[in-house]
Design an enzyme around this catalytic site. Structure first.
Site, PDB file in Angstrom:
ATOM      1  N   CYS A 166      44.379  37.406  39.996  1.00 22.08           N
ATOM      2  CA  CYS A 166      43.086  37.904  40.495  1.00 22.08           C
ATOM      3  C   CYS A 166      42.987  37.744  42.008  1.00 22.08           C
ATOM      4  O   CYS A 166      42.479  38.626  42.700  1.00 22.08           O
ATOM      5  CB  CYS A 166      41.930  37.181  39.808  1.00 22.08           C
ATOM      6  SG  CYS A 166      41.894  37.407  38.020  1.00 22.08           S
ATOM      7  N   ALA A 167      43.461  36.620  42.522  1.00 28.00           N
ATOM      8  CA  ALA A 167      43.445  36.390  43.969  1.00 28.00           C
ATOM      9  C   ALA A 167      44.333  37.410  44.675  1.00 28.00           C
ATOM     10  O   ALA A 167      43.944  37.988  45.698  1.00 28.00           O
ATOM     11  CB  ALA A 167      43.898  34.966  44.282  1.00 28.00           C
TER      12      ALA A 167
END
Length: 173
Positions: A60-61
């Site tokens: 996600c990052a």
């Protein structure tokens, strides 16, 4: 009922399954500053709405950083990343990761986005979070691209997202 996998395990998705050409439902989220963030519906911008399980995971990052560096800098495009993260965690994430070009919104209050867009993980270890998905919405509020990432631990197809945005005459894309 639609499904995705998380680490190879099948998980059901809950909510209203949307299709390309459907109108994108208007949903209010909570921003990192506790103000309302609206997604969906008609807008002066092409909207790219990406949902992720949590900003504070590796994939996600990475996805959010890639969006911050590319799609969010396109003229005429508003990019919002939606998760169930608390606004305070979103603020910390954005400040420590240098995320300045992406709007983040939390669906933690009532899961309206997850249910209206059909991306709520209904079972498994991540039940209650949002699946990894991307919706591109034209200025009239119509969904012109949809990707529900089949394996939640993988990134979306960035090229397809850019192609969808460019198909609507994005300036400086």
């Amino acid at each position: 009922m639609a499904t995705v996998t998380v680490g190879g395990n099948t998980v059901s998705l809950a909510g209203n399954e949307l299709s390309v050409s459907d109108l994108a439902p208007v949903v209010e989220l909570v921003g990192k500053d506790l103000k309302t963030v609206k997604v969906g519906g008609s807008s002066e911008f092409i909207q790219v709405i990406a949902s992720v399980p949590s900003l504070d995971t590796g994939v996600c990052a990475t996805e959010t950083r890639k969006f911050n560096e590319s799609i969010a800098k396109m003229d005429g495009v508003k990019l919002t990343v939606v998760s169930m993260d608390l606004p305070f965690a979103m603020e910390r994430f954005c400040s420590t990761q240098g995320i300045e070009n992406v709007v983040v919104g939390s669906d933690f209050k009532n899961k309206d986005f997850a249910n209206k867009y059909g991306v709520l993980l209904a079972d498994g270890n991540l039940a209650g979070l949002t699946a990894r998905a991307v919706f591109v919405v034209d200025k009239a509020g119509k969904i012109i691209h949809k990707e529900i990432v089949k394996e939640v631990t993988t990134e979306p197809d960035y090229d397809a997202i850019v192609k969808a945005v460019n198909s609507k005459g994005c300036r400086n894309c």
